[in-house]
Write an enzyme that holds these catalytic residues in place. Structure first.
Site, mmCIF file in Angstrom:
data_model
loop_
_atom_site.group_PDB
_atom_site.id
_atom_site.type_symbol
_atom_site.label_atom_id
_atom_site.label_comp_id
_atom_site.label_asym_id
_atom_site.label_seq_id
_atom_site.Cartn_x
_atom_site.Cartn_y
_atom_site.Cartn_z
ATOM 1 N N ASP A 137 -4.430 -12.831 3.735
ATOM 2 C CA ASP A 137 -5.519 -12.538 4.193
ATOM 3 C C ASP A 137 -6.565 -12.803 3.879
ATOM 4 O O ASP A 137 -7.523 -12.013 3.818
ATOM 5 C CB ASP A 137 -5.040 -11.122 4.822
ATOM 6 C CG ASP A 137 -4.823 -10.361 4.005
ATOM 7 O OD1 ASP A 137 -4.449 -10.819 2.828
ATOM 8 O OD2 ASP A 137 -3.529 -9.018 4.054
ATOM 9 N N HIS A 177 -6.004 -7.325 -0.652
ATOM 10 C CA HIS A 177 -6.774 -5.761 -0.114
ATOM 11 C C HIS A 177 -5.420 -5.736 -2.525
ATOM 12 O O HIS A 177 -4.317 -6.470 -2.217
ATOM 13 C CB HIS A 177 -5.541 -5.038 0.372
ATOM 14 C CG HIS A 177 -6.205 -5.654 1.482
ATOM 15 N ND1 HIS A 177 -5.669 -6.012 3.009
ATOM 16 C CD2 HIS A 177 -7.435 -4.763 2.634
ATOM 17 C CE1 HIS A 177 -6.229 -6.335 3.802
ATOM 18 N NE2 HIS A 177 -7.553 -5.852 3.584
ATOM 19 N N ASP A 179 -2.055 -10.757 -1.937
ATOM 20 C CA ASP A 179 -2.723 -10.496 -0.617
ATOM 21 C C ASP A 179 -4.477 -10.107 -0.747
ATOM 22 O O ASP A 179 -4.699 -9.654 -2.050
ATOM 23 C CB ASP A 179 -2.105 -9.247 -0.214
ATOM 24 C CG ASP A 179 -2.733 -8.384 1.207
ATOM 25 O OD1 ASP A 179 -1.813 -8.688 2.091
ATOM 26 O OD2 ASP A 179 -2.972 -7.415 0.958
ATOM 27 N N HIS A 203 1.200 -1.447 0.447
ATOM 28 C CA HIS A 203 -0.073 0.088 0.330
ATOM 29 C C HIS A 203 1.085 1.096 0.207
ATOM 30 O O HIS A 203 0.393 1.983 -0.546
ATOM 31 C CB HIS A 203 -1.371 0.298 1.332
ATOM 32 C CG HIS A 203 -1.626 -0.652 1.063
ATOM 33 N ND1 HIS A 203 -3.341 -1.455 0.048
ATOM 34 C CD2 HIS A 203 -2.106 -2.082 1.800
ATOM 35 C CE1 HIS A 203 -3.336 -3.133 0.228
ATOM 36 N NE2 HIS A 203 -3.241 -2.937 1.724
HETATM 37 ZN ZN LIG Z 1 -3.354 -7.299 2.880
#
Ligand SMILES: [Zn+2]
Length: 304
Positions: free
Chosen positions: A242, A158, A156, A120
């Protein structure tokens, strides 16, 4: 396979109750110890250099993170530093570069077990628990060595907004992501495909909440075909766990075996492209699921 890990990854602390907590690094230590006991090799990371960071981050941003060295700070509503965070973040980025370099130099797979995560982090800001964008620093290091085709596959849950934007106009880095969508951080729509010379070198596969192993298997079939067309010279994996059903942050239902299957698919893609493979951890906030997924990944990749 080579593991790159360090007890120092426990030294980056976050406020009580924060999911990206030092106990995640204790899991890395247990995984590394067990790998060592089985005769596997584990090495300590080195710090990323200023020049390595500046390939993907602005000078003012690196200076701002350096400026909070030695103290606790809130960088965004989710992202905190403790006094050791700057040094630990340098090690996380350095470990990712080391994994890529090891894979390129020896053709042996390397896996960097690091925190804080990276995907991120943007060119000019910390975000979503991430300080430096570890996998992006590694990809940029590979490009600096002269590679023309580096693939990053982000497993991931995200979307890796930071990684995507850093290479959005660059065909030398093919960014591929599966992620829960719509979800944090909000980016990663299927129509985000790159720009300019990079058009077609970003591939987002957004998945609805509740996606299971079978949904991921279809997605990774598509990704495998895209990787075959790209023919990467290095395959980097942003290894976030995750999307696991047990994860407290997201709503996917991937099993540990589902993660093993994703890793098998990527391993086979790398083998078909005859390209080296390097992985770096991202998220994964249920400690038992994180441990079991790391074990499963290592079992898939793991000739000692
Ligand atoms: Zn994540």
């Amino acid at each position: 396979m080579l593991l790159i890990s360090s007890k120092r990854f426990q030294e980056h602390t976050t406020p009580p109750g924060h999911p990206e907590r030092p106990e995640r690094a204790e899991v890395f230590d247990r995984i590394a110890a067990s790998w060592r006991e089985r005769g596997g090799r584990v090495v300590e990371p080195r710090a990323a250099t200023r020049d390595e960071l500046l390939r993907v981050h602005d000078e003012a941003y690196v200076a701002a993170i350096e400026a909070v060295n030695g103290r606790a700070a809130m960088l965004d509503p989710d992202t905190f530093t403790s006094p050791e965070s700057y040094e630990v973040a340098l090690l996380a980025a350095g470990a990712a570069v080391q994994a890529a370099e090891h894979a390129l130099d020896t053709r042996e797979t390397a896996f960097a077990l690091v925190r804080p995560p990276g995907h991120h982090a943007e060119r000019d800001k910390a975000m979503g628990f991430c300080l430096f964008n570890n996998v992006a620093v590694a990809a940029a290091a590979a490009v600096a060595r002269g590679l023309a085709r580096v693939a990053i596959v982000d497993i991931d849950v995200h979307h890796g907004n930071g990684t995507q934007w850093m290479f959005y106009a660059d065909p030398r880095v093919f960014y591929v992501s599966t992620h829960q969508y719509p979800f944090y951080p909000g980016t990663g729509a299927a129509n985000e495909t790159g720009t300019g010379a990079g058009k077609g070198f970003t591939l987002n596969v957004p998945l609805a909440a509740g996606a299971r192993d079978a949904d991921y298997e279809i997605a990774y079939g598509e990704i495998a075909r895209a990787l075959d067309r790209y023919a990467p010279e290095l395959l980097l994996v942003s290894a976030g766990y995750d999307a696991h059903a047990a994860d407290p942050l997201a709503s996917m239902r991937v099993s540990t075996e589902g993660y093993a299957q994703i890793v098998r698919t990527l391993r086979d893609s790398a083998a078909r492209a005859r390209c080296p493979l390097a992985l770096v951890t991202e998220g994964g906030y249920d400690l038992d699921a994180l441990a079991s997924c790391l074990d499963a990944t290592i079992a898939v990749l793991g000739a000692i």
